[in-house]
Scaffold this active site. Structure first.
Site, PDB file in Angstrom:
ATOM      1  N   CYS A 382      83.970  67.451 146.205  1.00  0.00           N
ATOM      2  CA  CYS A 382      82.604  66.927 146.068  1.00  0.00           C
ATOM      3  C   CYS A 382      82.591  65.702 145.156  1.00  0.00           C
ATOM      4  O   CYS A 382      83.061  64.650 145.571  1.00  0.00           O
ATOM      5  CB  CYS A 382      81.657  68.027 145.619  1.00  0.00           C
ATOM      6  N   HIS A 508      82.587  72.135 149.676  1.00  0.00           N
ATOM      7  CA  HIS A 508      83.193  72.993 148.646  1.00  0.00           C
ATOM      8  C   HIS A 508      84.056  74.075 149.289  1.00  0.00           C
ATOM      9  O   HIS A 508      83.570  75.182 149.547  1.00  0.00           O
ATOM     10  CB  HIS A 508      82.096  73.663 147.807  1.00  0.00           C
ATOM     11  N   GLU A 510      86.183  75.897 147.972  1.00  0.00           N
ATOM     12  CA  GLU A 510      86.373  77.041 147.063  1.00  0.00           C
ATOM     13  C   GLU A 510      85.362  78.157 147.322  1.00  0.00           C
ATOM     14  O   GLU A 510      85.603  79.306 146.946  1.00  0.00           O
ATOM     15  CB  GLU A 510      86.317  76.582 145.598  1.00  0.00           C
TER      16      GLU A 510
HETATM   17  N1  GLN Z   1      76.810  64.661 142.005  1.00  0.00           N
HETATM   18  C1  GLN Z   1      77.363  64.526 143.324  1.00  0.00           C
HETATM   19  C2  GLN Z   1      76.286  64.563 144.391  1.00  0.00           C
HETATM   20  O1  GLN Z   1      75.191  65.023 144.134  1.00  0.00           O
HETATM   21  C3  GLN Z   1      78.406  65.590 143.586  1.00  0.00           C
HETATM   22  C4  GLN Z   1      77.861  66.983 143.601  1.00  0.00           C
HETATM   23  C5  GLN Z   1      78.927  68.043 143.467  1.00  0.00           C
HETATM   24  O2  GLN Z   1      80.033  67.768 143.019  1.00  0.00           O
HETATM   25  N2  GLN Z   1      78.586  69.282 143.802  1.00  0.00           N
HETATM   26  O3  GLN Z   1      76.514  64.158 145.490  1.00  0.00           O
END
Ligand code: GLN
Length: 536
Positions: A382, A508, A510
């Site tokens: 992310c 994600h 994970e």
């Molecule tokens: N802050 C980034 C976004 O909102 C990444 C979010 C995250 O890592 N879950 O896109």
């Protein structure tokens, strides 16, 4: 008819109600029952989505896009079945539902009160999963500790629920602590007695006591607890500290927790629990043939619970590879161009974590530059993927001051910018791009090879995305977009052409790694780190 198990906690918090619930569920599932677990959190936030990870650990996201408590991650990792928004209820949600109904006139003429309106809403949420017809047994974990002001409506709802549903259809497991007083050289049962007395004051007689302890409970202690707390001796269950949470189902099996539960719920034993795969997993976990050191670069590293699903995914992938994965937590804001080499040398792989906001952003970029230039396996999740895009833009494409508009709204090169649909969002909580979305992987890419397929679905939690205006430039320069959501052309995976393992995922992974199904990206990242370690 669905049977219900309630898990309460006494004496202190952090006794591991989530792990006990998940372990019991695992045993019942291994005996052929369809089981799910839900958690009630007695705070007033609608969900943990707006909580700082320092406050409450990781925010776990379900397939249907609910932002939930990290215990749901344990439930999924143990059971290998998905949870949903119905599996995590907070006091905020309960009150919101009741207040919305009040405004719609549902209670016209009546005073709306904790009893019966709030307790009715709690009971409705308890029944919801059972009424789906998908489960034989629903385990409901009550967050907090008995005696807390905010837990009272839940305890009262459980009392009513049990009274209304008859004996044999539900039971209460109370988890307590048996402290060891070193000076006296003794285990002490008094806190447990008091905690059960408090439950009794609220009209609940626990059926089973699970006693967390650092030393084995002998028969005398068990008898004493049984006598003072009105339970059978075989309903006093020892929960001794374990070297890994994945031992707990086997420890509970040894204590016959599953059999005691089935007997009290008047359910047949069906079969002996099939735990062969679980035991294989544990066997590999405990007998690794190699070891790697992987750096987890993030801004919430002081509280490892903030990255729970990532560290558990490493455990699953480590077991699969018969490799001990030592995760070293590195606070990203301490990394600078000057010290990155010193701080990161000796690592066999680096994962740059998800996150929000500016703090520690530049340190993540530095970590990525170092691993990219030195062919050290890299996995960005992310924000970690977004950082990889920024780093490549700045240091390879020569896009001076390239950034994400989250960190620098005035950057001349917004290589990561806010998603169109997010620009109109004003409210916080449940408003990001959340939950499962499909993604197509390019044939022949590393990602496609690791997954063994080209059509995947993964979970998300973000507001920013790769800026497609720069797509061609990146592709030509070797950072390939190998995973795309074809509905909106969103880049979901990037990978570097000439590097042993350099993968960034907007989603994600994970959140989907379980004991039964370790995640392919984690498995292969660990394997790449092992290969790197062998060359050193
Ligand atoms: N802050 C980034 C976004 O909102 C990444 C979010 C995250 O890592 N879950 O896109």
């Amino acid at each position: 008819m669905t049977k219900y198990i309630f898990v309460t906690g006494g004496v202190t918090s952090s006794l591991g109600k989530g792990i006990i619930s998940a372990s019991l569920a695992k045993l019942l599932q291994a005996r052929g029952y369809r089981v799910t677990i839900q958690k009630f959190d007695p705070y007033i936030n609608i969900d943990p989505g707006t909580l700082n990870p320092y406050e409450h650990g990781e925010c776990y996201v379900t397939e249907d896009g609910a932002e939930t408590d990290l215990d749901l991650g344990h439930y999924e990792r143990f059971l290998n079945t998905p949870t949903s928004i119905a599996n995590n209820i907070t006091t905020g949600r309960i009150y919101q539902n009741v207040i919305n109904r009040e405004r719609q006139g549902d209670f016209l003429g009546k005073t709306v009160q904790v009893v019966p309106h709030i307790t009715d809403e709690i009971k409705r949420n308890i029944r919801l999963l059972g009424e789906s017809g998908d489960y034989d047994i629903v385990i409901t974990e009550l967050g907090g500790t008995v005696g807390d002001i905010e837990s009272l409506p839940y305890i009262e709802a459980v009392r009513q629920f049990r009274w209304e549903n008859g004996s044999g259809n539900s039971l209460v497991i109370h988890l307590t602590l048996i402290p060891f007083l070193a000076a006296a050289g003794e285990l002490k049962t008094k806190p447990t007695q008091h905690s059960v007395k408090m439950l009794l004051e609220y009209g609940i007689q626990p059926d089973i006591l699970v006693c967390r302890t650092e030393h084995p409970l002998n028969m005398d202690i068990r008898k004493k607890i049984a006598l003072f707390c009105n339970v059978n001796v075989n309903a006093v269950v020892e929960s001794i500290d374990a070297s890994t949470i994945y031992d707990v189902p086997l420890l509970m099996l040894r204590e016959h927790l599953d059999k005691t539960v089935l007997a009290k719920l008047k359910l047949p034993h069906k079969s002996e629990p099939d735990l062969e795969n679980w035991k294989d997993f544990l066997g590999r976990l405990k007998n690794p043939t190699s070891e790697v050191r992987i750096g987890l670069v993030g801004k919430y590293v002081e509280l490892p619970d903030a990255y729970k699903s990532i560290s558990e995914s490493f455990i699953h992938a480590g077991s699969k590879n018969e490799c001990k994965v030592r995760v070293e937590y590195i606070p990203s804001e301490t990394l600078t161009p000057e010290n990155a080499i010193e701080r990161l040398k000796g690592l066999h792989g680096v994962l740059v974590a998800p996150g929000f906001g500016e703090r520690g952003f530049e340190g993540k970029i530095e970590a990525i530059r170092y691993v990219r230039e030195n062919n050290i396996p890299f996995f960005g999740i992310c924000l970690g993927m977004q950082c990889a895009v920024v780093e490549y833009g700045r240091n390879v494409l020569g896009l001076k001051d390239a950034s994400s508009t989250e960190m620098n709204p005035n950057t001349p090169h917004p290589v990561i910018n806010m998603m169109e649909e997010q620009k109109k969002v004003k409210l916080k909580g449940g408003t990001m791009r959340l939950g499962a979305y499909p993604c197509d992987l390019k044939k022949g890419s590393k990602a496609a090879n690791f997954y063994g397929k080209t059509h995947i679905s993964e979970r998300h939690r973000h507001r920013y995305e790769f800026n497609n205006d720069y797509l061609k430039e990146y592709e030509t320069a070797g950072l390939l977009p190998t995973g795309i959501n074809t509905e909106n052309n969103l880049v979901e995976v990037v990978e570097l052409k000439n590097h042993p393992f350099f993968i960034g995922a907007q989603f994600h992974p994970e959140l989907k790694s379980t004991v039964a199904n370790p995640h392919p990206l984690f498995i292969n990242f660990v394997a790449a780190s092992m290969a790197y370690a062998r060359k050193q």
